[in-house]
Design a protein around this motif. Structure first.
Motif, PDB file in Angstrom:
ATOM      1  N   ASN A 169     -41.964 -35.608 -63.480  1.00 58.49           N
ATOM      2  CA  ASN A 169     -41.259 -34.332 -63.592  1.00 58.49           C
ATOM      3  C   ASN A 169     -39.860 -34.324 -62.991  1.00 58.49           C
ATOM      4  OD1 ASN A 169     -41.595 -34.103 -60.815  1.00 58.49           O
ATOM      5  ND2 ASN A 169     -42.792 -32.210 -60.890  1.00 58.49           N
ATOM      6  N   GLY A 170     -39.322 -35.489 -62.668  1.00 58.21           N
ATOM      7  CA  GLY A 170     -37.936 -35.530 -62.199  1.00 58.21           C
ATOM      8  C   GLY A 170     -37.764 -35.755 -60.722  1.00 58.21           C
ATOM      9  N   ALA A 171     -38.746 -36.370 -60.063  1.00 62.09           N
ATOM     10  CA  ALA A 171     -38.604 -36.693 -58.642  1.00 62.09           C
ATOM     11  C   ALA A 171     -37.335 -37.507 -58.418  1.00 62.09           C
ATOM     12  CB  ALA A 171     -39.821 -37.481 -58.165  1.00 62.09           C
ATOM     13  N   THR A 172     -36.623 -37.184 -57.361  1.00 59.08           N
ATOM     14  CA  THR A 172     -35.410 -37.915 -57.006  1.00 59.08           C
ATOM     15  C   THR A 172     -35.708 -39.401 -56.870  1.00 59.08           C
ATOM     16  OG1 THR A 172     -34.591 -35.974 -55.833  1.00 59.08           O
ATOM     17  CG2 THR A 172     -33.557 -38.091 -55.317  1.00 59.08           C
ATOM     18  N   ARG A 173     -34.846 -40.241 -57.441  1.00 61.14           N
ATOM     19  CA  ARG A 173     -34.992 -41.698 -57.342  1.00 61.14           C
ATOM     20  C   ARG A 173     -34.028 -42.220 -56.274  1.00 61.14           C
ATOM     21  NH1 ARG A 173     -32.581 -43.624 -61.981  1.00 61.14           N
ATOM     22  NH2 ARG A 173     -31.445 -41.644 -61.937  1.00 61.14           N
ATOM     23  N   ILE A 174     -34.497 -43.126 -55.449  1.00 61.73           N
ATOM     24  CA  ILE A 174     -33.640 -43.699 -54.397  1.00 61.73           C
ATOM     25  C   ILE A 174     -33.754 -45.215 -54.414  1.00 61.73           C
ATOM     26  CG2 ILE A 174     -33.739 -41.638 -52.941  1.00 61.73           C
ATOM     27  CD1 ILE A 174     -35.698 -44.616 -51.852  1.00 61.73           C
ATOM     28  N   ILE A 175     -32.710 -45.873 -53.902  1.00 57.77           N
ATOM     29  CA  ILE A 175     -32.734 -47.315 -53.705  1.00 57.77           C
ATOM     30  C   ILE A 175     -32.766 -47.556 -52.200  1.00 57.77           C
ATOM     31  CG2 ILE A 175     -31.577 -49.522 -54.081  1.00 57.77           C
ATOM     32  CD1 ILE A 175     -30.255 -48.376 -56.528  1.00 57.77           C
ATOM     33  N   PRO A 176     -33.930 -47.879 -51.648  1.00 53.36           N
ATOM     34  CA  PRO A 176     -34.036 -48.052 -50.196  1.00 53.36           C
ATOM     35  C   PRO A 176     -33.034 -49.071 -49.664  1.00 53.36           C
ATOM     36  CG  PRO A 176     -36.209 -48.025 -51.212  1.00 53.36           C
ATOM     37  CD  PRO A 176     -35.222 -48.084 -52.330  1.00 53.36           C
ATOM     38  N   ALA A 177     -32.482 -48.762 -48.504  1.00 51.72           N
ATOM     39  CA  ALA A 177     -31.544 -49.621 -47.764  1.00 51.72           C
ATOM     40  C   ALA A 177     -30.193 -49.755 -48.454  1.00 51.72           C
ATOM     41  CB  ALA A 177     -32.151 -50.993 -47.490  1.00 51.72           C
ATOM     42  N   SER A 178     -29.954 -49.043 -49.547  1.00 55.90           N
ATOM     43  CA  SER A 178     -28.653 -49.150 -50.211  1.00 55.90           C
ATOM     44  C   SER A 178     -27.548 -48.470 -49.415  1.00 55.90           C
ATOM     45  CB  SER A 178     -28.729 -48.554 -51.616  1.00 55.90           C
ATOM     46  OG  SER A 178     -29.146 -47.198 -51.581  1.00 55.90           O
ATOM     47  N   HIS A 179     -27.919 -47.724 -48.382  1.00 57.63           N
ATOM     48  CA  HIS A 179     -26.897 -47.108 -47.522  1.00 57.63           C
ATOM     49  C   HIS A 179     -26.121 -48.158 -46.734  1.00 57.63           C
ATOM     50  CE1 HIS A 179     -30.178 -47.894 -44.824  1.00 57.63           C
ATOM     51  NE2 HIS A 179     -29.566 -47.389 -43.778  1.00 57.63           N
ATOM     52  N   LEU A 180     -26.641 -49.379 -46.695  1.00 51.10           N
ATOM     53  CA  LEU A 180     -26.000 -50.465 -45.958  1.00 51.10           C
ATOM     54  C   LEU A 180     -25.074 -51.299 -46.833  1.00 51.10           C
ATOM     55  CD1 LEU A 180     -29.153 -51.681 -43.977  1.00 51.10           C
ATOM     56  CD2 LEU A 180     -27.370 -50.106 -43.189  1.00 51.10           C
ATOM     57  N   TRP A 181     -25.034 -51.024 -48.118  1.00 52.75           N
ATOM     58  CA  TRP A 181     -24.243 -51.837 -49.040  1.00 52.75           C
ATOM     59  C   TRP A 181     -22.744 -51.694 -48.773  1.00 52.75           C
ATOM     60  CZ3 TRP A 181     -26.611 -50.568 -54.533  1.00 52.75           C
ATOM     61  CH2 TRP A 181     -27.906 -51.078 -54.594  1.00 52.75           C
ATOM     62  N   ALA A 182     -22.019 -52.727 -49.209  1.00 53.31           N
ATOM     63  CA  ALA A 182     -20.564 -52.657 -49.249  1.00 53.31           C
ATOM     64  C   ALA A 182     -20.144 -51.903 -50.513  1.00 53.31           C
ATOM     65  CB  ALA A 182     -19.975 -54.063 -49.217  1.00 53.31           C
ATOM     66  N   ASP A 183     -18.867 -51.969 -50.848  1.00 54.59           N
ATOM     67  CA  ASP A 183     -18.355 -51.266 -52.028  1.00 54.59           C
ATOM     68  C   ASP A 183     -18.766 -52.002 -53.299  1.00 54.59           C
ATOM     69  OD1 ASP A 183     -16.951 -48.979 -51.073  1.00 54.59           O
ATOM     70  OD2 ASP A 183     -15.419 -50.300 -50.265  1.00 54.59           O
ATOM     71  N   GLU A 189     -30.910 -54.506 -62.331  1.00 57.55           N
ATOM     72  CA  GLU A 189     -32.246 -54.684 -61.760  1.00 57.55           C
ATOM     73  C   GLU A 189     -32.485 -53.703 -60.622  1.00 57.55           C
ATOM     74  OE1 GLU A 189     -30.027 -57.075 -62.261  1.00 57.55           O
ATOM     75  OE2 GLU A 189     -30.967 -58.135 -63.960  1.00 57.55           O
ATOM     76  N   GLU A 190     -31.485 -53.504 -59.772  1.00 58.97           N
ATOM     77  CA  GLU A 190     -31.634 -52.561 -58.660  1.00 58.97           C
ATOM     78  C   GLU A 190     -31.796 -51.138 -59.178  1.00 58.97           C
ATOM     79  OE1 GLU A 190     -29.032 -54.887 -55.222  1.00 58.97           O
ATOM     80  OE2 GLU A 190     -28.029 -53.691 -56.770  1.00 58.97           O
TER      81      GLU A 190
END
Length: 285
Positions: A169-183, A189-190
């Protein structure tokens, strides 16, 4: 370590209105059994944390009943908003029923560790993803602060489920640990491996403004209603101009925490002043 302060600037915090109007930052009571350290550790590692059933069913229903009459009859204006997604902006000007999310003590306790004192509410809105909506483009919320990554988050968001969040039904999708990525952008795949935030109504997911995420597509027969509060560092510009969108008589009905986060506060030494004075003076008539 105390922040560096040029000679004389600390005088502003010790004279006049700043001395009269004490900040309520960090003063919210947190239940003794709240595992704030564990929640903070998860937020640091994964970029998000789920606070399951943070609100009871009665509160959820009160929020639903307060916001649904205000919802637009149709979807958004562009694919990012969602052409089959209804949104409600300027929520506080319309109802105070959603304020408990904005100032929940556990949420504030985590934000107290993420930001300097006197951080601000950046936006509060209701999002209703209708059947047939497609997946929202993955993004991170504080991207409009154009500073290179990796970096500390300048914003954070909460999303509260007013309906159960499911993969369908549209649950928010997240990529765990992506807050640590560079630009960089997520690889194909991710993006394909983004995790839906499945949680029952009344639950809240809190994530940093640097975490890659996006609304899910709604393949169910019912809409998916959510409430989101976004915050920013005290020296960043808010997404919503609360000084214009929320009348002062409504601000007076809000708690001291909400008033502070709407911008009736000072970030030392004098950011947020009005005519050289503390903005709370405007609430005294």
């Amino acid at each position: 370590m105390a922040p560096l302060m040029l000679d004389g600037l600390d005088d502003y915090a010790n004279t006049g209105n700043p001395r009269k109007y004490h900040s309520t930052a960090g003063s919210q009571p947190v239940p003794d059994d709240t595992p704030v350290d564990r929640l903070w550790a998860q937020l640091e590692t994964d970029g998000y944390v789920i606070l399951e059933r943070l609100f009871d069913e009665q509160t959820v229903q009160e929020m639903r009943q307060a916001v649904l009459p205000w919802m637009a009859p149709r979807g958004g204006r562009n694919p990012f908003e969602g052409l089959a997604t209804r949104r409600l902006y300027a929520v506080i000007a319309k109802t105070l029923a959603c304020n408990p999310l904005v100032e929940h003590p556990i949420i504030l306790a985590l934000l107290d560790r993420l930001f300097e004192p006197n951080y601000l509410l950046s936006q509060l809105q209701v999002i209703d993803i209708l059947p047939g909506e497609t997946e929202q483009a993955l993004h991170f919320d504080d991207s409009f602060y154009s500073l290179p990554r990796p970096r500390p988050a300048l914003g954070a968001a909460t999303i509260m489920a007013l309906d159960d969040f499911t993969p369908e039904n549209g649950a928010t999708r997240i990529i765990p640990a992506s807050h640590l990525w560079a630009d960089r952008l997520p690889t194909a795949e991710e993006a394909a491996s983004a995790v839906p935030v499945v949680m029952p109504a009344g639950s809240v997911v809190l994530f940093t403004g640097t975490l890659w995420h996006g609304g899910g597509g709604n393949r169910s027969a019912a809409s998916r209603l959510a409430l989101t509060a976004q915050y920013c560092a005290p020296w960043c510009r808010q997404q919503e101009n609360f000084s214009l969108s929320v009348p002062r008589d409504v601000v007076l009905q809000c708690s001291e925490h909400i008033r502070r986060m709407l911008g009736y506060s000072i970030h030392a030494p004098f950011m947020g002043m009005v005519d050289g004075m503390h903005p709370k003076r405007l609430l005294e008539g």
